[in-house]
Motif scaffolding. Sequence first.
Motif, PDB file in Angstrom:
ATOM      1  N   PHE A  15      56.851 -50.552   8.803  1.00 29.02           N
ATOM      2  CA  PHE A  15      57.997 -51.405   9.117  1.00 29.02           C
ATOM      3  C   PHE A  15      58.742 -50.865  10.325  1.00 29.02           C
ATOM      4  O   PHE A  15      58.694 -49.675  10.624  1.00 29.02           O
ATOM      5  N   CYS A  16      59.460 -51.762  10.951  1.00 29.77           N
ATOM      6  CA  CYS A  16      60.090 -51.466  12.221  1.00 29.77           C
ATOM      7  C   CYS A  16      61.471 -52.119  12.215  1.00 29.77           C
ATOM      8  O   CYS A  16      61.663 -53.187  11.632  1.00 29.77           O
ATOM      9  N   ARG A  17      62.455 -51.468  12.833  1.00 30.77           N
ATOM     10  CA  ARG A  17      63.775 -52.084  12.905  1.00 30.77           C
ATOM     11  C   ARG A  17      64.506 -51.607  14.153  1.00 30.77           C
ATOM     12  O   ARG A  17      64.560 -50.419  14.429  1.00 30.77           O
ATOM     13  N   GLU A  70      58.235 -47.379   4.604  1.00 26.98           N
ATOM     14  CA  GLU A  70      58.912 -48.283   3.661  1.00 26.98           C
ATOM     15  C   GLU A  70      60.330 -48.497   4.165  1.00 26.98           C
ATOM     16  O   GLU A  70      60.952 -47.546   4.631  1.00 26.98           O
ATOM     17  N   PRO A  71      60.886 -49.703   4.000  1.00 29.56           N
ATOM     18  CA  PRO A  71      62.274 -49.927   4.425  1.00 29.56           C
ATOM     19  C   PRO A  71      63.213 -48.904   3.798  1.00 29.56           C
ATOM     20  O   PRO A  71      63.054 -48.542   2.634  1.00 29.56           O
ATOM     21  N   PRO A  79      66.307 -54.768   2.940  1.00 23.15           N
ATOM     22  CA  PRO A  79      64.903 -54.710   3.347  1.00 23.15           C
ATOM     23  C   PRO A  79      64.523 -55.861   4.288  1.00 23.15           C
ATOM     24  O   PRO A  79      63.603 -55.724   5.092  1.00 23.15           O
ATOM     25  N   GLU A  80      65.262 -56.966   4.198  1.00 26.10           N
ATOM     26  CA  GLU A  80      64.905 -58.093   5.051  1.00 26.10           C
ATOM     27  C   GLU A  80      65.227 -57.804   6.520  1.00 26.10           C
ATOM     28  O   GLU A  80      64.763 -58.520   7.414  1.00 26.10           O
ATOM     29  N   SER A  88      51.515 -49.829   4.421  1.00 27.67           N
ATOM     30  CA  SER A  88      52.650 -50.575   4.980  1.00 27.67           C
ATOM     31  C   SER A  88      53.271 -49.857   6.179  1.00 27.67           C
ATOM     32  O   SER A  88      53.173 -48.635   6.325  1.00 27.67           O
ATOM     33  N   TRP A 113      64.184 -55.304   8.067  1.00 25.66           N
ATOM     34  CA  TRP A 113      63.029 -54.598   8.610  1.00 25.66           C
ATOM     35  C   TRP A 113      61.884 -55.579   8.846  1.00 25.66           C
ATOM     36  O   TRP A 113      61.618 -56.449   8.028  1.00 25.66           O
ATOM     37  N   THR A 114      61.205 -55.399   9.966  1.00 28.44           N
ATOM     38  CA  THR A 114      60.072 -56.258  10.290  1.00 28.44           C
ATOM     39  C   THR A 114      58.786 -55.543   9.922  1.00 28.44           C
ATOM     40  O   THR A 114      58.572 -54.393  10.328  1.00 28.44           O
ATOM     41  N   GLU A 115      57.948 -56.201   9.176  1.00 32.92           N
ATOM     42  CA  GLU A 115      56.671 -55.596   8.837  1.00 32.92           C
ATOM     43  C   GLU A 115      55.739 -55.693  10.046  1.00 32.92           C
ATOM     44  O   GLU A 115      55.577 -56.756  10.647  1.00 32.92           O
ATOM     45  N   ASP A 169      66.768 -48.931   3.571  1.00 33.17           N
ATOM     46  CA  ASP A 169      68.096 -49.229   3.049  1.00 33.17           C
ATOM     47  C   ASP A 169      68.098 -50.464   2.149  1.00 33.17           C
ATOM     48  O   ASP A 169      67.054 -50.986   1.757  1.00 33.17           O
TER      49      ASP A 169
END
Lengths: 261, 261, 261, 261
Positions: C210-212, C223-224, C229-230, C208, C232-234, C226
Amino acid sequence: MCRWAAWSGAPKFLEELICDPEHSLIHQSRNAFSCKTQVNADGFGLAWYDSRKEPCVYKDVRPAWADANLLQLAHHVRSPLFLAHIRASTGTATSHDNCHPFTHGRWSFMHNGQIGGYGLIRKRLDAMIPDHLYQYRTGATDSEALFLIAVGYGLDHDPVGAMRRAVQDVEDVARTHGQLPYMRFAAVWSDGRHLFAARYASDNRAPSLFCRSFVDGTSVVSEPLDEAPEAWTEVKSGTIVLLADGYLEEQRFNASMVSAA
Amino acid sequence: MCRWAAWSGAPKFLEELICDPEHSLIHQSRNAFSCKTQVNADGFGLAWYDSRKEPCVYKDVRPAWADANLLQLAHHVRSPLFLAHIRASTGTATSHDNCHPFTHGRWSFMHNGQIGGYGLIRKRLDAMIPDHLYQYRTGATDSEALFLIAVGYGLDHDPVGAMRRAVQDVEDVARTHGQLPYMRFAAVWSDGRHLFAARYASDNRAPSLFCRSFVDGTSVVSEPLDEAPEAWTEVKSGTIVLLADGYLEEQRFNASMVSAA
Amino acid sequence: MCRWAAWSGAPKFLEELICDPEHSLIHQSRNAFSCKTQVNADGFGLAWYDSRKEPCVYKDVRPAWADANLLQLAHHVRSPLFLAHIRASTGTATSHDNCHPFTHGRWSFMHNGQIGGYGLIRKRLDAMIPDHLYQYRTGATDSEALFLIAVGYGLDHDPVGAMRRAVQDVEDVARTHGQLPYMRFAAVWSDGRHLFAARYASDNRAPSLFCRSFVDGTSVVSEPLDEAPEAWTEVKSGTIVLLADGYLEEQRFNASMVSAA
Amino acid sequence: MCRWAAWSGAPKFLEELICDPEHSLIHQSRNAFSCKTQVNADGFGLAWYDSRKEPCVYKDVRPAWADANLLQLAHHVRSPLFLAHIRASTGTATSHDNCHPFTHGRWSFMHNGQIGGYGLIRKRLDAMIPDHLYQYRTGATDSEALFLIAVGYGLDHDPVGAMRRAVQDVEDVARTHGQLPYMRFAAVWSDGRHLFAARYASDNRAPSLFCRSFVDGTSVVSEPLDEAPEAWTEVKSGTIVLLADGYLEEQRFNASMVSAA
């Protein structure tokens, strides 16, 4: 005997003091050229000041020359005021908790010396640490006990007087319940703005302490760091050097002054 | 909560107890299946008895499963009596000096539990360690203090009574100057011939303690080690198990019995 | 599976990413909530950029939560671009040399993934490291080999193309001489100005990523971190994210594109 | 230069060889009295044989004198055949994986010496390690490579011939692609029953190697261990000493004999 170096002045990379010079700390840790304990490899510690009020502390029990983290930090960290210490144990274990510098709040402290009969009087010294500070007693060294006693005596409000009283009282305990030499003390302590360097002994064999002014700051060391030892001024026993904002001052640091008062 | 296991009986490779079984100690250190603290990786320690009078001690602060030395020793060392402990710190630092088992002369000791308000009463507990034993206080844990207090109370001459009195007195200090829960105690101690395992609490939540007899010896553990948990007997709170020469005996271990005496 | 986090943007204290957030890296190291390997305690590493061209690297094999030096550095060091990695070994030893991030000159690299049958093809991978870089092969991990192969392919001149080619060629070796899964790859690499984060697998199970985006920068994590989690963009498998000067761009990162070219 | 000692004979406590004697290994690690590298504190290792077929190995990167585990083991472990090594690095990192002795199956190996231009030829040496042994290449030292090459040449079936050929072939590579001095070699290896100690150099400066017979066994060391250096016999360069079952034999150990054959 331990080895140490401190800097107060313009921001300097730590490595300029602890890695680069002829006879740098790390070089000295392998080849202590003018002392009895031949190898200083019982732990290393750094405390440096930055934008935070409290110092950042790095300690490890590996020999300094084999510690990749230390070499990285020394190359990258730049600070206007820092302390570096290489330990040669006089008895207590080689452990993180026994490495200098010791810190409490904004204070840092490192020490070279001896309290005569420490094994006999350690319990008495521990009892001199105030209750509210006792949780910070994490190791077993005489140096940490001395520091916490000084914190308890009010290092925050009277950095010189509190340390002087701590040294005096510990010397008194050693004199009554310990053994010779009662007190040999060379130390540096700082709150991030002021740097204090003192030398004292109950006999005539205080651990060495040297000082040198550069255009951009002042260095205090246990042993001269370069090939021009004559450029370093020996701090006399019974003396304290105060450094702050580029200003240097000497005072007497005679533990017995306290009891005389 | 920490995890531990002890063996008394025919010589056994350490790995038979700490690596091999289902839910072995090392397995438990990663997957503590029935406890609050989820990972036990704050240090590991072994004490085993051999031809010397004093136990051999190995401690390290790496996680047990990543310690190549530990896996080697567990595979090679065979002993009729040994203690193994995996620490999950409840506050004090992860350091060699804070790892169990603690030893003094022929005695070894490991402990799982809690002294309420330890931070508040540590100085009082340190003061209860006799002067001549104070030099052996190298760490900062409640467990080491409790052990040295018991040594001071005469563990050599009265292994049960001295520990009972130490637990009682420390509980009294916690009751007066500390906080709830005053005392939760599960511990194993040995002189190389006898093995003592006791469980006690000032409330109804004593740390778990289990016992199991095999044809060639007896094992005492903090948690059952294999897939047949029903084969393990829970030691009741307020009880001590004494093992020696293949003989097992239970007695009451009620700290307040001391003050009643 | 390992855990990691990276930051590119306004200078940030390392602890803001690795200690403070809900589900921070250090929290995750004890409670990996959505993955197979339950504990991440096989080493920790940091690489941050400051006024030097090369990153400063700190690595240690203790569990992150028990490493006093790490907690100090995370509290004090502030950097506009840094990488942090917690290792869960998939086989090779827990050692300083096997900890991520790996660095070479101004480049840093950390990786999460798997090369199928690495034990079988390690010698072939080592042979793909150019002679002049071979002295920098200090550990035994697949990640370090992959990184040095990419450096050899010209990371300096084509950071995306060189890594793509390294992944492709290593996958080809795994396909021919190794075993399934040939390549699972999620990685971050940087030269101190650009940050690259790529995700790819030869099957449909890429690790996995993720990016934010925040107002002051961008975070890339395994992994997200905080409770939202929504937010964060996978990053999709077969994709690379490029970050530089506050600008974010996505490209395809499909190893087989190389051979197609 | 490293320091080492080995014992073959009646079971002996490790400390009798590594801690007790005048100029013991641990003493030597602080005060190397007749060598260039002044401090030996880049790691320590032990391999001893017991009831298991494979040796038990203990290694650590702390200085020997500060390693509580080592002092405990040396005091408690008794073995008829053991190897002890203190490392002074000639370049590669201080890490567990780089500490001697190296082991494979029942074989142990420790080495003192130099391969000229190792940095230039390391990749070639790694390529000489057979595929099936490559997974055991965990560190980065020349010594480990040499050992695994010898294992690949059949140490199990021809302990002298395989090592001779490894030394020869590595010397050839150094001669062709490395630099002076091509090969300086003093080493001890054992399968638990036989002990082999060889000395060789491509020039006239082979690392020192000494041997001494006692009533209950034989010791082989890099430097004489006590105050009677004349009691130790220097092993001549180009010679191998074979010890087994109390019997000692000398043979020529001349790498070039191989190519001449």
